[in-house]
Design a protein around this motif. Structure first.
Motif, mmCIF file in Angstrom:
data_model
loop_
_atom_site.group_PDB
_atom_site.id
_atom_site.type_symbol
_atom_site.label_atom_id
_atom_site.label_comp_id
_atom_site.label_asym_id
_atom_site.label_seq_id
_atom_site.Cartn_x
_atom_site.Cartn_y
_atom_site.Cartn_z
ATOM 1 N N LEU A 57 0.830 -1.202 0.000
ATOM 2 C CA LEU A 57 0.000 0.000 0.000
ATOM 3 C C LEU A 57 0.864 1.251 0.000
ATOM 4 N N HIS A 514 -1.780 7.197 5.518
ATOM 5 C CA HIS A 514 -2.724 6.233 4.955
ATOM 6 C C HIS A 514 -3.293 5.353 6.061
ATOM 7 N N ILE A 517 -4.144 -1.815 6.312
ATOM 8 C CA ILE A 517 -4.811 -2.969 5.719
ATOM 9 C C ILE A 517 -4.993 -4.004 6.818
ATOM 10 N N THR A 554 -5.734 1.038 -3.943
ATOM 11 C CA THR A 554 -5.847 2.497 -3.879
ATOM 12 C C THR A 554 -7.142 3.082 -4.419
ATOM 13 N N THR A 557 -10.000 4.902 -2.281
ATOM 14 C CA THR A 557 -9.620 4.987 -0.869
ATOM 15 C C THR A 557 -9.365 6.440 -0.478
ATOM 16 N N THR A 558 -9.399 6.701 0.815
ATOM 17 C CA THR A 558 -9.128 8.041 1.328
ATOM 18 C C THR A 558 -8.099 7.966 2.444
ATOM 19 N N ASN A 561 -8.092 6.095 6.419
ATOM 20 C CA ASN A 561 -9.159 5.106 6.621
ATOM 21 C C ASN A 561 -8.647 3.696 6.343
ATOM 22 N N ASP A 562 -8.955 2.768 7.244
ATOM 23 C CA ASP A 562 -8.523 1.377 7.098
ATOM 24 C C ASP A 562 -9.307 0.685 5.986
ATOM 25 N N MET A 563 -8.747 -0.430 5.515
ATOM 26 C CA MET A 563 -9.418 -1.198 4.476
ATOM 27 C C MET A 563 -9.036 -2.661 4.611
ATOM 28 N N ARG A 569 -12.085 -6.776 -5.160
ATOM 29 C CA ARG A 569 -11.308 -5.604 -5.578
ATOM 30 C C ARG A 569 -10.195 -6.014 -6.545
ATOM 31 N N GLY A 634 -7.105 8.339 -4.311
ATOM 32 C CA GLY A 634 -8.104 7.308 -4.565
ATOM 33 C C GLY A 634 -9.271 7.823 -5.379
ATOM 34 N N GLN A 638 -10.378 6.826 -9.195
ATOM 35 C CA GLN A 638 -11.760 6.420 -9.448
ATOM 36 C C GLN A 638 -12.336 7.175 -10.638
#
Length: 894
Positions: A57, A514, A517, A554, A557-558, A561-563, A569, A634, A638
């Motif tokens: 990441l 960031h 994960i 990516t 994403t912002t 914030n976790d993901m 994906r 992110g 998009q």
């Protein structure tokens, strides 16, 4: 360029282009005094093993920034390196020795560090290859290791200078101690686990008279180090006992009863045992009341001579013995279940011990004040902004930093103790004699420095500090510090402190944090947790390719914030790559210089589709550029994805196919090629390998065909790689709102007819009749009727004015759209009267909800006062359009 394969095969293409970029020297910037460089320092991967998805990441995000700024024409340095990771690395090698039945003490310090150097050297090579596999466009000619000679000299220099200024000192302080690693550890290396234990109520007899005070504790083994019992001065139960004494059970030591407001009268019995050598809160109380410290544990968590009859026992065995003895003496009043968070060493999972120990510390308050000021006055910006408050809280409540570690692997503390005069010599160079008395009887401190100490210098030590080098003058300060929010204090704050202290200038201007994960259970990826092996980047890379992985990590994403990274994906990333590949392949197949429709007419764009795609392209470039400048990567990705997938491939390309088949003039190919070429450059920072491959093929075909681009691109003078091509800049004059409005209406009409066909399972090859009633866009829609007919499979198609609209009956389907109404016959379909009404009711409810939201927003004084005027006006226009649509829906229902 060879014939383009039908399918994208990432492995070979990724290796080919990375080798090409590196051979061409694109990663290494030149010092250009006339240009401001973009500089980013890599958060150092530990040499303890392979990378995991958390590393992937940050690599992707930093590579996005680096490639973007490089394409913007800036001298761009992404500085790579690896961290020796003191305790983490030492634990790994100790485990390897243990499997051989050996200990580090048996083989000695010299042989032990030789083994680590050998192991670390291999791992550094593996990590470098993994970073390169991810596409990291780092300057490998400047790669550094924290134990290289240059950074090591910087560490010694920083320590000695701080020592000489009185900002480094040696003293006895409470530290977090790992009894297995037998060293002080940082707070970052402590993991708290919720554990079900017990609260033990122990009776302390009064020293004079009858009675006792009952204290509640989760750790009876430490009561042997008690030096007082504390109560709240307002607690009526104990006020009469303050100033008196109690007798410590078993060892029969007399200790005082003191009053302190920190005691919570509602917790347990309201009486608190004070064990200052083993609890940080107790230590503070002891200092206020001048109480002695009694340490009852050895470094390995066995009991020492102060534990009396329990000397030599392990702490857990000691606990059981003490409880049994207290019960026998009738002094264990009761035991009750109690859940609490217990700290464990993240490296070895041993339960940590708070312990007063003689260590080296940095006096952080003056450094923290300067670091807080740099953020407060705007010299440094933290993204997302919500972490700024947390940063200030840490800086304002900072404690002195314990920087010594009882390890063998790391930067040896540059201090020598004189055996003659007992003075201390701090020296950058190897000390051979005492700086105070001249004696040669000096012994170096055996400890090493905290790994974070060397990491804190990483914005300037790899550039040559403390020497005055060209690199240091040009590349310091760096531009952005990108890392995980979990090390904002442990690394970022310390880099700010040390950068200001050593360089007199902030080390970077922006901190981008960031999110993390998480694995399936929500845990952070970490080698020490043993959950990283299942998320090694090589697995998704092997299945989906690097670009698909980067996309999955990516897109959308912002910051902060976790993901979690799911297969959906990754599949979406792979599908996007394939979509782009197939679209390019179609375009290249039709770029034949001998074909008359490959040359555009004199006018740059004559059809509304061409004007629309050019307008959308330039709008996209402007939006993406603004988002990139605002660190909203992110969202930028998009938007590129949405444009390429939907507007370019799903709509313009499909319209172009109709025109190419009909050999229409002007040809859409120049606009396809231009849009594709600009899109590839926009996308390159995010997905570097597929964009390079497609761009190279496109450039080769452009050169062969002689086709001019409908942009500023010049294929004759184009660079050798997309990564050094200019990032697209918008032509605002090409934004055509009329073409956009008309094409939006065309697309909505086609999509709505397709949706009804799908819902009613109409065969794809079957034509359906349709009537389209329009208002202001009537003439434009009449001109596009042929395209609507073909794309929607609607024949006959009647495009009429709203004045010609006639009442509909239950045998017709009505679609109320933004700019038009579409009427379809229900012949040969199921009876849809009730379904049609139900759908119109749903659309009406949805439209009313959207109207309510907009009306609320337009009544919000905060929005009206803060939002730009054009945004407010745009919202008002949306509201008017929705109200118009609602009235037409209601008319159809009536």
């Amino acid at each position: 360029m060879s014939q383009m394969p039908k399918a994208y095969e990432p492995g070979h293409i990724e290796d080919k282009w990375y080798d090409f970029w590196q051979t061409q020297g694109y990663f290494s910037p030149m010092v250009d005094p006339g240009k401001k460089p973009f500089v980013i320092v890599m958060p150092l991967p530990n040499v303890t093993g392979d990378l995991h998805l958390g590393h992937a990441l940050f690599v992707t995000l930093q590579d996005v920034m680096t490639r973007w700024h490089r394409m913007m024409g800036e001298p761009t340095l992404w500085l790579p390196g690896t961290d020796h990771a003191g305790i983490a690395t030492q634990v790994v090698i100790e485990r390897q020795l243990a499997r051989q039945g050996k200990t580090k003490e048996e083989i000695g310090r010299e042989e032990f560090t030789r083994l680590i150097w050998e192991w670390a050297g291999k791992n550094r090579g593996d990590i470098r290859r993994q970073l390169q596999q991810l596409g990291a466009s780092c300057d490998w000619t400047r790669e550094k290791f924290t134990l290289d000679e240059g950074p090591s000299r910087a560490v010694r220099t920083a320590f000695v200078r701080l020592h000489d200024k009185g900002l480094v000192y040696r003293g006895e302080r409470m530290v977090t101690w790992c009894p297995r690693c037998r060293t002080a550890i940082s707070d970052l290396e402590v993991e708290y686990k919720d554990m079900v234990g017990h609260l033990y109520h122990i009776c302390y007899p009064l020293a004079e008279g009858d009675g006792f005070i009952t204290v509640a504790t989760t750790r009876p083994e430490t009561f042997l180090g008690d030096t007082a019992v504390a109560v709240n001065p307002e607690d009526e139960r104990y006020r009469h006992l303050v100033g008196g004494c109690v007798t410590l059970p078993i060892v029969n030591r007399t200790i005082p009863v003191v009053a302190d407001t920190v005691v919570d009268a509602a917790f347990g019995t309201g009486a608190l045992k004070i064990t200052p050598a083993h609890d940080p809160t107790d230590l503070e109380i002891s200092r206020r009341h001048s109480l002695p410290l009694v340490n009852v544990m050895n470094p390995d968590a066995t009991m020492n001579e102060n534990a009396g009859p329990y000397e030599g026992l392990d702490r857990t065995v000691c606990r059981e013995r003490i409880l049994a003895d207290l019960e026998t003496a009738g002094l264990l009043e009761k035991t009750e279940p109690y859940s609490h968070a217990v700290g464990h060493c993240c490296r070895c999972q041993a339960m940590i011990e708070p312990n007063v120990s003689l260590q080296w510390f940095v006096r952080t308050e003056p450094l923290a004040q300067a670091a807080a000021g740099a953020v407060r006055d705007g010299r440094i910006t933290i993204i997302p902004e919500r972490f700024t408050r947390l940063y200030f809280e840490w800086m304002e409540n900072i404690r002195d930093w314990c920087i010594s570690r009882q390890l063998w692997w790391g930067h040896r503390i540059p201090v020598w103790y004189c055996q003659s005069c007992t003075q201390v010599t701090a020296s950058i160079e190897e000390a051979t004699r005492c700086a105070h008395c001249g004696s040669e009887q000096v012994i170096q401190d055996p400890d090493v420095l905290d790994t974070w100490f060397s990491s804190a210098l990483w914005t300037h030590s790899p550039l040559g500090w403390p020497e005055d080098t060209d690199d240091l003058r040009y590349f310091y300060p760096s531009s952005v510090m990108e890392t995980g929010y979990d090390i904002l204090f442990f690394w970022v704050a310390r880099m700010i402190m040390m950068g200001l202290e050593n360089m007199g200038e902030v080390p970077f201007h922006t901190v981008y944090l960031h999110g993390l994960i998480r694995d399936r259970s929500g845990e952070k990826m970490s080698r020490s947790k043993l959950n990283a092996s299942a998320t090694h980047p090589s697995e998704p890379i092997g299945m989906y390719g690097v670009d698909a992985l980067r996309f999955a990590l990516t897109v959308g994403t912002t910051a902060g914030n976790d993901m979690s990274l799911g297969q959906d994906r990754l599949e979406s990333g792979r599908n996007f790559v394939n979509k782009l590949w197939n679209a390019t392949r179609f375009i290249l197949q039709h770029m034949d210089s001998d074909h008359p429709d490959t040359h555009p007419a004199d006018s740059p764009a004559q059809t509304v589709e061409d004007r629309w795609i050019v307008s959308q392209m330039n709008r996209l470039i402007a939006d993406v550029t603004a988002l990139m400048q605002d660190f909203r990567f992110g969202e930028a990705e998009q938007q590129i994805y949405d444009f390429l997938w939907s507007r370019l491939c799903d709509w313009y390309l499909e319209m172009a196919k109709v025109r190419i088949r009909d050999r229409s003039n002007p040809s859409p190919l120049p606009f396809l090629v231009t849009s594709l070429e600009q899109s590839l450059r926009l996308l390159h920072p995010f997905m570097p390998f597929v964009t390079e491959e497609l761009w190279q093929r496109l450039q080769g075909r452009l050169t062969d065909s002689g086709m001019p681009l409908q942009s500023a691109g010049d294929t004759a003078n184009s660079p050798d790689s997309i990564m050094i091509a200019e990032y697209p800049t918008p032509d605002h004059s090409a934004i055509d709102t009329e073409a956009e409005r008309l094409m939006d209406a065309v697309i909505e009409i086609v999509r709505s007819i397709r949706n009804v066909r799908t819902e009613n399972r109409v065969a794809p090859g079957r034509w359906v009749e349709a009537r389209v009633y329009a208002g202001e866009l009537l003439s434009g829609l009449l001109a596009e009727a042929g395209m609507i007919e073909t794309l929607a499979r609607a024949r006959p198609l009647h495009v009429l004015s709203r004045e010609q609209e006639r009442p509909v009956d239950d045998r017709e389907i009505v679609l109320v759209l933004k700019e038009a109404e579409v009427v379809l016959p229900a012949a040969a379909m199921a009876d849809l009267s009730s379904a049609q009404k139900e759908r119109l009711h749903r659309e009406g409810d949805d439209t009313r909800a959207r109207i309510a939201q907009l009306e609320t927003r337009l009544r919000d004084e905060a929005f009206l006062s803060k939002a730009p005027g054009h945004i407010v006006e745009k919202e008002r226009q949306k509201l008017a359009a929705l109200k118009d649509r609602l009235s037409r829906i209601e008319r159809e229902l009536s």
